[in-house]
Design a protein around this motif. Structure first.
Motif, PDB file in Angstrom:
ATOM      1  N   LEU A 145      14.032 -32.557 -47.688  1.00 56.26           N
ATOM      2  CA  LEU A 145      15.062 -33.338 -48.381  1.00 56.26           C
ATOM      3  C   LEU A 145      16.368 -32.571 -48.558  1.00 56.26           C
ATOM      4  O   LEU A 145      17.319 -33.098 -49.135  1.00 56.26           O
ATOM      5  CB  LEU A 145      14.541 -33.785 -49.754  1.00 56.26           C
ATOM      6  N   ALA A 146      16.421 -31.344 -48.064  1.00 55.71           N
ATOM      7  CA  ALA A 146      17.637 -30.534 -48.208  1.00 55.71           C
ATOM      8  C   ALA A 146      18.789 -31.155 -47.438  1.00 55.71           C
ATOM      9  O   ALA A 146      18.605 -31.804 -46.405  1.00 55.71           O
ATOM     10  CB  ALA A 146      17.374 -29.115 -47.719  1.00 55.71           C
ATOM     11  N   ARG A 147      19.986 -30.932 -47.963  1.00 52.99           N
ATOM     12  CA  ARG A 147      21.207 -31.377 -47.296  1.00 52.99           C
ATOM     13  C   ARG A 147      21.733 -30.213 -46.457  1.00 52.99           C
ATOM     14  O   ARG A 147      22.370 -29.304 -46.979  1.00 52.99           O
ATOM     15  CB  ARG A 147      22.230 -31.821 -48.341  1.00 52.99           C
ATOM     16  N   VAL A 148      21.448 -30.266 -45.161  1.00 55.56           N
ATOM     17  CA  VAL A 148      21.737 -29.136 -44.276  1.00 55.56           C
ATOM     18  C   VAL A 148      23.149 -29.272 -43.714  1.00 55.56           C
ATOM     19  O   VAL A 148      23.527 -30.324 -43.185  1.00 55.56           O
ATOM     20  CB  VAL A 148      20.712 -29.056 -43.139  1.00 55.56           C
ATOM     21  N   LEU A 149      23.919 -28.189 -43.837  1.00 49.66           N
ATOM     22  CA  LEU A 149      25.287 -28.141 -43.316  1.00 49.66           C
ATOM     23  C   LEU A 149      25.396 -26.959 -42.359  1.00 49.66           C
ATOM     24  O   LEU A 149      25.192 -25.810 -42.750  1.00 49.66           O
ATOM     25  CB  LEU A 149      26.287 -27.981 -44.470  1.00 49.66           C
ATOM     26  N   TYR A 150      25.689 -27.240 -41.094  1.00 56.11           N
ATOM     27  CA  TYR A 150      25.923 -26.183 -40.112  1.00 56.11           C
ATOM     28  C   TYR A 150      27.437 -25.982 -39.998  1.00 56.11           C
ATOM     29  O   TYR A 150      28.202 -26.951 -39.915  1.00 56.11           O
ATOM     30  CB  TYR A 150      25.379 -26.567 -38.742  1.00 56.11           C
ATOM     31  N   ALA A 151      27.874 -24.742 -39.966  1.00 54.04           N
ATOM     32  CA  ALA A 151      29.299 -24.445 -39.801  1.00 54.04           C
ATOM     33  C   ALA A 151      29.445 -23.345 -38.768  1.00 54.04           C
ATOM     34  O   ALA A 151      28.954 -22.231 -38.961  1.00 54.04           O
ATOM     35  CB  ALA A 151      29.931 -24.024 -41.129  1.00 54.04           C
ATOM     36  N   SER A 152      30.097 -23.661 -37.654  1.00 51.47           N
ATOM     37  CA  SER A 152      30.283 -22.688 -36.583  1.00 51.47           C
ATOM     38  C   SER A 152      31.419 -23.138 -35.692  1.00 51.47           C
ATOM     39  O   SER A 152      31.545 -24.325 -35.379  1.00 51.47           O
ATOM     40  CB  SER A 152      29.001 -22.529 -35.760  1.00 51.47           C
ATOM     41  N   ALA A 153      32.246 -22.189 -35.293  1.00 53.08           N
ATOM     42  CA  ALA A 153      33.356 -22.508 -34.391  1.00 53.08           C
ATOM     43  C   ALA A 153      32.902 -22.583 -32.940  1.00 53.08           C
ATOM     44  O   ALA A 153      33.681 -22.990 -32.072  1.00 53.08           O
ATOM     45  CB  ALA A 153      34.460 -21.461 -34.534  1.00 53.08           C
ATOM     46  N   THR A 154      31.656 -22.199 -32.645  1.00 49.19           N
ATOM     47  CA  THR A 154      31.169 -22.180 -31.260  1.00 49.19           C
ATOM     48  C   THR A 154      29.949 -23.077 -31.107  1.00 49.19           C
ATOM     49  O   THR A 154      29.050 -22.784 -30.331  1.00 49.19           O
ATOM     50  CB  THR A 154      30.825 -20.740 -30.831  1.00 49.19           C
ATOM     51  N   GLY A 155      29.912 -24.174 -31.863  1.00 47.71           N
ATOM     52  CA  GLY A 155      28.737 -25.031 -31.856  1.00 47.71           C
ATOM     53  C   GLY A 155      28.482 -25.695 -30.528  1.00 47.71           C
ATOM     54  O   GLY A 155      27.332 -25.818 -30.095  1.00 47.71           O
ATOM     55  N   ALA A 156      29.534 -26.159 -29.845  1.00 47.06           N
ATOM     56  CA  ALA A 156      29.355 -26.921 -28.602  1.00 47.06           C
ATOM     57  C   ALA A 156      29.688 -26.099 -27.366  1.00 47.06           C
ATOM     58  O   ALA A 156      29.963 -26.646 -26.305  1.00 47.06           O
ATOM     59  CB  ALA A 156      30.229 -28.178 -28.642  1.00 47.06           C
ATOM     60  N   SER A 157      29.649 -24.779 -27.483  1.00 46.16           N
ATOM     61  CA  SER A 157      30.013 -23.939 -26.347  1.00 46.16           C
ATOM     62  C   SER A 157      28.828 -23.639 -25.437  1.00 46.16           C
ATOM     63  O   SER A 157      28.995 -23.414 -24.242  1.00 46.16           O
ATOM     64  CB  SER A 157      30.626 -22.621 -26.847  1.00 46.16           C
ATOM     65  N   GLU A 158      27.609 -23.640 -26.009  1.00 43.11           N
ATOM     66  CA  GLU A 158      26.416 -23.312 -25.221  1.00 43.11           C
ATOM     67  C   GLU A 158      25.240 -24.041 -25.849  1.00 43.11           C
ATOM     68  O   GLU A 158      25.154 -24.181 -27.070  1.00 43.11           O
ATOM     69  CB  GLU A 158      26.188 -21.796 -25.233  1.00 43.11           C
ATOM     70  N   VAL A 159      24.331 -24.526 -25.036  1.00 45.97           N
ATOM     71  CA  VAL A 159      23.265 -25.386 -25.539  1.00 45.97           C
ATOM     72  C   VAL A 159      22.379 -24.673 -26.552  1.00 45.97           C
ATOM     73  O   VAL A 159      21.858 -25.288 -27.484  1.00 45.97           O
ATOM     74  CB  VAL A 159      22.436 -25.948 -24.366  1.00 45.97           C
ATOM     75  N   ASN A 160      22.198 -23.367 -26.410  1.00 48.54           N
ATOM     76  CA  ASN A 160      21.394 -22.632 -27.382  1.00 48.54           C
ATOM     77  C   ASN A 160      22.025 -22.634 -28.761  1.00 48.54           C
ATOM     78  O   ASN A 160      21.347 -22.395 -29.758  1.00 48.54           O
ATOM     79  CB  ASN A 160      21.172 -21.188 -26.914  1.00 48.54           C
ATOM     80  N   ASN A 161      23.336 -22.875 -28.817  1.00 49.83           N
ATOM     81  CA  ASN A 161      24.017 -22.939 -30.104  1.00 49.83           C
ATOM     82  C   ASN A 161      23.798 -24.270 -30.805  1.00 49.83           C
ATOM     83  O   ASN A 161      24.393 -24.533 -31.844  1.00 49.83           O
ATOM     84  CB  ASN A 161      25.521 -22.691 -29.932  1.00 49.83           C
ATOM     85  N   LEU A 162      22.985 -25.117 -30.226  1.00 48.11           N
ATOM     86  CA  LEU A 162      22.558 -26.342 -30.907  1.00 48.11           C
ATOM     87  C   LEU A 162      21.040 -26.402 -31.054  1.00 48.11           C
ATOM     88  O   LEU A 162      20.519 -27.332 -31.659  1.00 48.11           O
ATOM     89  CB  LEU A 162      23.043 -27.586 -30.143  1.00 48.11           C
ATOM     90  N   ALA A 163      20.332 -25.419 -30.519  1.00 50.76           N
ATOM     91  CA  ALA A 163      18.876 -25.451 -30.555  1.00 50.76           C
ATOM     92  C   ALA A 163      18.336 -25.336 -31.974  1.00 50.76           C
ATOM     93  O   ALA A 163      17.229 -25.809 -32.257  1.00 50.76           O
ATOM     94  CB  ALA A 163      18.316 -24.317 -29.691  1.00 50.76           C
ATOM     95  N   TYR A 164      19.095 -24.711 -32.877  1.00 50.54           N
ATOM     96  CA  TYR A 164      18.652 -24.560 -34.257  1.00 50.54           C
ATOM     97  C   TYR A 164      18.982 -25.785 -35.102  1.00 50.54           C
ATOM     98  O   TYR A 164      18.517 -25.919 -36.234  1.00 50.54           O
ATOM     99  CB  TYR A 164      19.333 -23.339 -34.903  1.00 50.54           C
ATOM    100  N   ALA A 165      19.822 -26.707 -34.565  1.00 53.35           N
ATOM    101  CA  ALA A 165      20.310 -27.843 -35.346  1.00 53.35           C
ATOM    102  C   ALA A 165      19.281 -28.968 -35.316  1.00 53.35           C
ATOM    103  O   ALA A 165      19.485 -30.024 -34.705  1.00 53.35           O
ATOM    104  CB  ALA A 165      21.663 -28.317 -34.815  1.00 53.35           C
ATOM    105  N   VAL A 166      18.158 -28.755 -35.982  1.00 56.86           N
ATOM    106  CA  VAL A 166      17.044 -29.703 -35.914  1.00 56.86           C
ATOM    107  C   VAL A 166      17.313 -30.962 -36.730  1.00 56.86           C
ATOM    108  O   VAL A 166      16.548 -31.929 -36.626  1.00 56.86           O
ATOM    109  CB  VAL A 166      15.754 -29.027 -36.409  1.00 56.86           C
ATOM    110  N   ARG A 167      18.379 -30.987 -37.529  1.00 60.86           N
ATOM    111  CA  ARG A 167      18.631 -32.143 -38.389  1.00 60.86           C
ATOM    112  C   ARG A 167      19.672 -33.104 -37.817  1.00 60.86           C
ATOM    113  O   ARG A 167      20.112 -34.014 -38.512  1.00 60.86           O
ATOM    114  CB  ARG A 167      19.100 -31.665 -39.757  1.00 60.86           C
ATOM    115  N   LEU A 168      20.092 -32.920 -36.570  1.00 58.48           N
ATOM    116  CA  LEU A 168      21.118 -33.793 -36.002  1.00 58.48           C
ATOM    117  C   LEU A 168      20.524 -34.949 -35.205  1.00 58.48           C
ATOM    118  O   LEU A 168      21.274 -35.804 -34.717  1.00 58.48           O
ATOM    119  CB  LEU A 168      22.069 -32.982 -35.109  1.00 58.48           C
TER     120      LEU A 168
END
Length: 710
Positions: A611-634
């Motif tokens: 139930l946590a409200r997860v907020l990811y903040a990164s300037a390189t989020g869409a630069s490489e696919v591994n930089n979205l692998a941790y974003a399980v809440r999207l």
């Protein structure tokens, strides 16, 4: 009912007057004196229910305040404090404490400590004095001549007694931690004496940092150059785990005197040690050595009274006048006198007003591959533009965000004083909009790995939000604003995960800029890995290396999850979220590599707090696919998507390259789960400077290259 209140007030005054007669003598005052005075004033004994033993000690403190105010010669030197020490020795020990007194830590200042504090305050005839938590007035009762006196006390009974003992003072009954707002209309004090509650705050309940909140509010009110004498808990010092909190609170001040008083509160029913600080609101001072003694009398030969700094009046800038001569006024007319400036009185929590746009806002003029940024679906009523121009790529700018339904609630000045720009407020709106939704289906954490498995008896997982702003767009301020919105909604436990320990001060800077208190953010290193976290309410500050740390059978991850609890609904802010980018592993220079431990721990933290409200903040989020692998809440993979699991998502998107990543980012924005802005470089000029390598530099470079080849 009014007659009953008046009868009680008359009995209070009569009991205090009877005790004042004993105080004027030289004999010790015993419990029998107290009981006789109370029986005579209230017309019965405590056995009859007319009063309690705690009431008798309250009347003794009231009588002390009256007795001290009537003295014609208040102490002005350390030698004169000895008379207060003698008076304290004559008083009985307060052996009875009420539940309310214990809960609120209402221990009045002993008369000898109060005399020492007043002398160290070096009261001047033109001082405007404030005591934010005045109690029965014992701390302020021995002050010498002054210009004005403001007393504040939350407890109604004590507040009424203050009016009797200090008829010429302005008396209020606000929460001492909010005085910089509730008393913003008064003239700013030049001297503050403060003995705040140590363990409880209004609206927060048990609060280990209550004293710090009161101290910070008082420091904001104190006039530049003014003096404060503060009695604080023993942990508030440069030693131990609260050192960062201490240095942050007193960053722009000079501590003139630091005393540690051991067992000086025994007459008031407690043996705790306290610290007494003399603080001038003047930057740049060095911290003095702390003097430690077991009685007030022992301090008199080793203390000095520091000279006062010059208190300055805060003034608004004088209006500009024409340098020419006007035909409609005298040539020698005087310049306008500066006017005292007061901060606005109100700072209420209000909904952030905005209008939803059915038709997206029109695109602005393209420059190169960028579009000037504007919120596509929101028009705020009073928010200002970002301090520096923002842009987004043409591909992202061509996709409007969805119409949001969430309305954040923030302090009024956050908007009116432009503490957050329209673009930053948009983040708060869309983060709340995302957090009102849930991922499809029910799942539970996979026992074997770091994924989720579909299970009918599993949990619903709340959607997250990704803030992809570039460097300089104020991601930290936006993270703080999202946490503050939830904080004001009653979700007082939040987690801030970031790259390293030095960023703690940046987090506190952004939090306090929006009206929070630095003490709200506490690093997890304040607690050992094998002990429970005792932070009742606050923002737990964690670094990625700390998140993955383990020792024996204990881990920081488990410690955080136990503190949060299974029903945790606060914010988990993953600042610099790309630090978790290695969670999926992959191919390295030396072959296949496993997922990074800090990435795995970050995902497990999300999996165990559905139930946590997860907020990811990164300037390189869409630069490489591994930089979205941790974003399980999207919701990028799993039920109702084109990808069965994370592995399939990573494989397919990696084959599509940067174009596929751009499509993912555009889809996320269209769903209201992603925002990505960057600073504009419009108007920036640059020159290319060419450096010709010398023969020696070429030789060094060749040597390094040969070494790396080996």
């Amino acid at each position: 009912m009014t007659d009953l209140f008046e009868a009680t007030a008359r009995a209070d005054r009569e009991a205090a007057d009877l005790l004042c007669r004993h105080l004027e003598g030289n004999e010790p005052i015993t419990r029998r004196h107290l009981n006789n005075a109370m029986v005579q004033a209230f017309g019965g004994s405590d056995a009859d229910g007319r009063w309690t033993q705690r009431d008798s000690f309250e009347m003794l403190e009231h009588a002390l305040a009256l007795h001290l105010v009537r003295q014609s010669t208040p102490p002005t030197s350390l030698a004169e404090v000895r008379s207060a020490v003698t008076l304290a020795d004559r008083l009985p020990t307060q052996t009875v404490r009420s539940e309310e007194q214990i809960a609120w830590q209402q221990f009045s200042t002993p008369v000898d400590i109060a005399a020492l504090a007043v002398v160290l305050a070096n009261v001047q005839p033109d001082d405007i004095i404030l005591e934010p938590s005045a109690g029965n007035g014992l701390l302020i009762a021995q002050c010498g001549p002054h210009e004005a006196l403001y007393l504040n006390e939350l407890d109604p009974a004590r507040c009424a007694r203050l009016a009797s003992a200090f008829p010429h003072a302005s008396i209020t009954g606000h929460d001492g931690a909010t005085l910089n707002s509730t008393l913003a209309s008064i003239e700013r004090p030049t001297l503050i004496l403060i003995n705040p509650p140590f363990a409880r705050s209004l609206g927060r309940g048990a609060d280990a940092y209550a004293a710090v909140r009161h101290l910070q509010a008082a420091l904001r009110m104190l006039r530049p150059g003014g003096r404060m004498v503060a009695i604080m808990p023993d942990w508030f010092s440069t030693n131990g785990r609260m050192r960062d909190q201490f240095e942050t609170t007193l960053r722009d001040t000079s501590v003139r005197t630091s005393l540690r008083l051991e067992k000086c509160y025994t007459k008031h029913g407690t043996s705790i040690a306290v610290r007494l600080f003399v603080i001038d609101k003047v930057p740049g001072g060095t911290f003095p050595s702390t003097i430690q003694r077991a009685s007030v009398a022992d301090f008199l030969d080793c203390c000095t009274v520091a000279a006062r700094s010059e208190a300055r009046t805060v003034t608004a800038p004088a209006p500009k006048r024409s340098v020419g001569i006007s035909l409609f006024r005298a040539v020698k007319s005087s310049k306008p006198a500066p006017r005292t400036w007061h901060a606005p009185v109100k700072n209420e929590v209000l909904p952030v007003e905005y209008t939803s746009l059915e038709i997206p806002a029109p695109l602005l003029e393209q420059t190169g591959i960028y579009l000037p940024y504007r919120p596509s679906r929101i028009a705020f009523a009073s928010a200002g533009e970002h301090p520096t121009a923002l842009v987004e790529s043409i591909a992202m700018g061509s996709i409007p965000a969805p119409i949001p339904s969430y309305v954040p609630h923030l302090p009024e000045r956050t908007v009116t004083e432009r503490l957050l720009s329209a673009s930053q407020l948009e983040t708060v709106v869309y983060a709340g909009h995302a957090w009102s939704q849930f991922l499809p289906g029910r799942s539970r954490p996979d026992k074997e790995g770091v994924g989720l498995v579909i299970a009918e008896d599993g949990n619903r997982y709340r959607k997250g939000f990704f803030l992809g702003d570039g460097t300089g767009a104020g991601k930290g301020r936006q993270v703080a604003a999202c946490i503050l919105d939830n904080w004001l909604a009653g979700r007082r436990r939040n987690i801030w995960v970031t790259k390293n320990e030095p960023l703690l001060e940046d987090a506190r800077r952004d939090w306090t800029a929006l009206g929070g208190v630095a003490a709200d953010i506490q690093p997890i290193n304040n607690w050992k890995i094998d002990e429970p976290i005792t932070l009742q309410d606050g923002v737990l500050f964690v670094t990625y290396p700390t998140l993955r740390s383990m020792r024996s059978d204990h881990s920081r991850l488990r410690q955080i999850i136990e503190w949060a609890g299974g029903e945790f609904k606060g914010v988990i802010a993953f600042d610099e979220a790309h630090e978790m980018g290695g969670v999926a592993g992959g191919e390295g220079a030396l072959g296949a590599k496993a997922g990074s431990q800090q990435g795995i721990c970050g995902v497990q933290l999300q999996n165990h707090l559905p139930l946590a409200r997860v907020l990811y903040a990164s300037a390189t989020g869409a630069s490489e696919v591994n930089n979205l692998a941790y974003a399980v809440r999207l919701g990028l993979w799993g039920p109702e998507t084109a990808f069965a699991d994370r592995e399939r998502f990573i494989t397919d998107i990696r084959q599509g390259g940067i174009a596929a990543m751009e499509l993912v980012a555009r889809d996320l924005k269209a769903m209201g789960l992603y925002l990505c802005r960057a600073l504009s470089f419009a108007g920036v000029e640059y020159d290319v400077l060419k450096h010709s390598l010398t023969p020696a530099q070429i030789e060094i470079y060749d040597t390094y290259s040969s070494a790396w080849a080996i």
